[in-house]
Every structure is written in C-alpha cells, then in structure tokens.
Design a protein around this motif. Sequence first.
Motif, mmCIF file in Angstrom:
data_model
loop_
_atom_site.group_PDB
_atom_site.id
_atom_site.type_symbol
_atom_site.label_atom_id
_atom_site.label_comp_id
_atom_site.label_asym_id
_atom_site.label_seq_id
_atom_site.Cartn_x
_atom_site.Cartn_y
_atom_site.Cartn_z
ATOM 1 N N GLY A 123 77.406 108.734 55.917
ATOM 2 C CA GLY A 123 77.323 107.852 54.760
ATOM 3 C C GLY A 123 76.535 106.580 55.001
ATOM 4 O O GLY A 123 76.654 105.618 54.243
ATOM 5 N N TRP A 124 75.696 106.572 56.050
ATOM 6 C CA TRP A 124 74.899 105.382 56.309
ATOM 7 C C TRP A 124 73.938 105.123 55.159
ATOM 8 O O TRP A 124 73.333 106.048 54.593
ATOM 9 N N GLU A 125 73.794 103.835 54.782
ATOM 10 C CA GLU A 125 72.868 103.419 53.729
ATOM 11 C C GLU A 125 71.967 102.319 54.268
ATOM 12 O O GLU A 125 72.379 101.550 55.153
ATOM 13 N N PRO A 126 70.737 102.209 53.747
ATOM 14 C CA PRO A 126 69.795 101.217 54.284
ATOM 15 C C PRO A 126 70.336 99.796 54.308
ATOM 16 O O PRO A 126 70.045 99.037 55.246
ATOM 17 N N ASP A 127 71.134 99.400 53.292
ATOM 18 C CA ASP A 127 71.613 98.014 53.274
ATOM 19 C C ASP A 127 72.740 97.771 54.286
ATOM 20 O O ASP A 127 73.198 96.646 54.445
ATOM 21 N N HIS A 128 73.178 98.814 54.994
ATOM 22 C CA HIS A 128 74.146 98.619 56.071
ATOM 23 C C HIS A 128 73.501 97.983 57.296
ATOM 24 O O HIS A 128 74.201 97.456 58.158
ATOM 25 N N GLY A 129 72.165 98.050 57.403
ATOM 26 C CA GLY A 129 71.490 97.536 58.582
ATOM 27 C C GLY A 129 71.721 98.441 59.780
ATOM 28 O O GLY A 129 72.192 99.560 59.665
ATOM 29 N N GLY A 130 71.388 97.929 60.961
ATOM 30 C CA GLY A 130 71.642 98.683 62.179
ATOM 31 C C GLY A 130 70.588 99.704 62.536
ATOM 32 O O GLY A 130 70.832 100.569 63.387
ATOM 33 N N LYS A 131 69.397 99.620 61.936
ATOM 34 C CA LYS A 131 68.330 100.518 62.360
ATOM 35 C C LYS A 131 67.981 100.268 63.830
ATOM 36 O O LYS A 131 68.069 99.139 64.311
ATOM 37 N N LEU A 132 67.602 101.337 64.511
ATOM 38 C CA LEU A 132 67.094 101.209 65.869
ATOM 39 C C LEU A 132 65.673 100.676 65.792
ATOM 40 O O LEU A 132 64.780 101.338 65.261
ATOM 41 N N ASN A 133 65.459 99.480 66.300
ATOM 42 C CA ASN A 133 64.127 98.871 66.302
ATOM 43 C C ASN A 133 63.439 99.144 67.631
ATOM 44 O O ASN A 133 64.034 98.947 68.695
ATOM 45 N N LEU A 134 62.197 99.602 67.576
ATOM 46 C CA LEU A 134 61.396 99.896 68.752
ATOM 47 C C LEU A 134 60.127 99.052 68.710
ATOM 48 O O LEU A 134 59.461 98.990 67.672
ATOM 49 N N ARG A 135 59.789 98.425 69.830
ATOM 50 C CA ARG A 135 58.557 97.629 69.875
ATOM 51 C C ARG A 135 57.964 97.671 71.273
ATOM 52 O O ARG A 135 58.683 97.558 72.268
ATOM 53 N N HIS A 136 56.662 97.841 71.340
ATOM 54 C CA HIS A 136 55.944 97.818 72.613
ATOM 55 C C HIS A 136 55.750 96.361 73.012
ATOM 56 O O HIS A 136 55.170 95.571 72.256
ATOM 57 N N LYS A 137 56.206 95.998 74.192
ATOM 58 C CA LYS A 137 56.170 94.608 74.628
ATOM 59 C C LYS A 137 54.751 94.063 74.681
ATOM 60 O O LYS A 137 54.517 92.883 74.364
#
Length: 260
Positions: free
Chosen positions: A150-164
């Motif tokens: 039941g995850w929804e976008p406004d719950h937040g908590g996405k896994l963020n990935l970034r190349h340093k």
Amino acid sequence: MIDFDRLEREAANFADRFKNADPFPYVIIDDFCHAEPLDALTAQIPSPEDGNINKSRDYVFAKNKFEKSNFRGLGEPFEEIYTDLMSDRFKTVLQQIVDAPVWVDPEFHGGGIHQGGEGSFLDMHVDFSHHPMNPGWFRDLNILLYLNKGWEPDHGGKLNLRHKHTGAATSVEPLFNRCVIMHTRDFTLHGYNKLNFPKGVYRRSIATYAYSPASEEAKGRSTTWFPEEASLVKKVLGKNWPKLVEMKGKLFGSATSRNQ
C-alpha cells in the motif's frame, strides 16, 4: 519463497540492466518472491514497539530506524527467506547478474529486517567497505527487498541514488516485493528522505549484503555520510565520521557486529 525459476530465466536481462544502469550499476527486480509466502512473512514482522528490535546506530544521520539482523527465529517464513538467500541457487544467479564471485553474509551484519518509523530518514552515505568480522571480505553489493504494502508516493521514503563524482541521480519507489541489487563503492551515495507514513506504519525491507574477496592493497572504509539540507556542523561531522568510528572501534570494538 524466491522465484528462482524467473530469476534464472531472465538472468541475462537483469545482468544487462545492472551493467548499464545510471547513475551506477544497479537493477530493480519486481515480483522477486512468490507473493503469498512474502505476504505471510510481512504480516509476522514484529513492531519495534513490541519486539526485541535494535535502534539503528547511525545516530544523527538516521532517525527512528530499527534493525534486526538475527531474524531467523521469528517464524517459518523468515527461515525460508534466509535459506533461499543463502542457497547455492541464489549465489549462482546473483553472480550471473553482477558478473562477480560474490556471496551473501550468513550473519547479516548491519542487515536483516530494517524498519523506519514516523519521521524516519536516512542521510545520503557510502557504506563501509569490509566485513566487520572478516576483513578479507569486500562489501560488493546491497540487496534490498522491500515489504511496503500500500505504499503511496506521498509517504516518502524513496531510495535515492546519486553518483558522488558525476552528480547523476535517480530514485526508486520502495514497492512491496521489489528487490534492488546495487553496487557499494566509495561513490555510490544512497539514502532516503523523511517519511510521511501514517502513525504506526513502517517503511520495511530485508537488507542483505554480498561480499567478494578483498584485494590486499585495498584500504578499508567505514560508512561515510553526506547529509543534504543539513547544518554545517552536521556536514562536517559526516565528513569526519570515519575517523571517529576508527577511534571508537579501537576502544570498544565493532558496534555493527553487536547489533543483532
């Protein structure tokens, strides 16, 4: 519990996606497990308020985050997923996907069941590079199986990935029965922003770490933090965290190895 037939059938496709992913090698595998047994497992995860769950030792860089690496005794579904992740069958298909001689840590040091509660966050960071009890093991991969029904976008908590180094970035929704397999290197920044889950609901995952033989000349690295939207003091603390951890480790040993 893991859908091995599908993983083996599509291993070449997953390998291609892993190799060519941006901002660094990773692959998303949806429907990683058979749904019914994973449902049963999720329903039996103890709440941090009720179970013997450890608070994360990430201090100022994480909030309201809980871990249980020793999860096998929680019930039959947990023993089943552990057995699957430790199996030769999984090791073979994982090695095909990432093209490396990797294996899963049987003790799940730093991994296991992760839960983030109300207002939880995990600052951007790069992971420690060597196993806390086996310095000849190089931490090659994070394997993250999400359990958020039941995850929804406004719950937040996405896994963020970034190349340093390049700054290239993306984010991954932590959907139920979605597995993310990603490299862990000194440039593979990742974390998640502050949660907006309903009270009493947790961002849940099973975190597994895979290792490969460490080269003798490789220098060890503890978790290094790169907090965003933080005070100058917190950013300086993140930059110098490895030195503080090294000092603490010499005095008290590895905290990660004790957090079961």
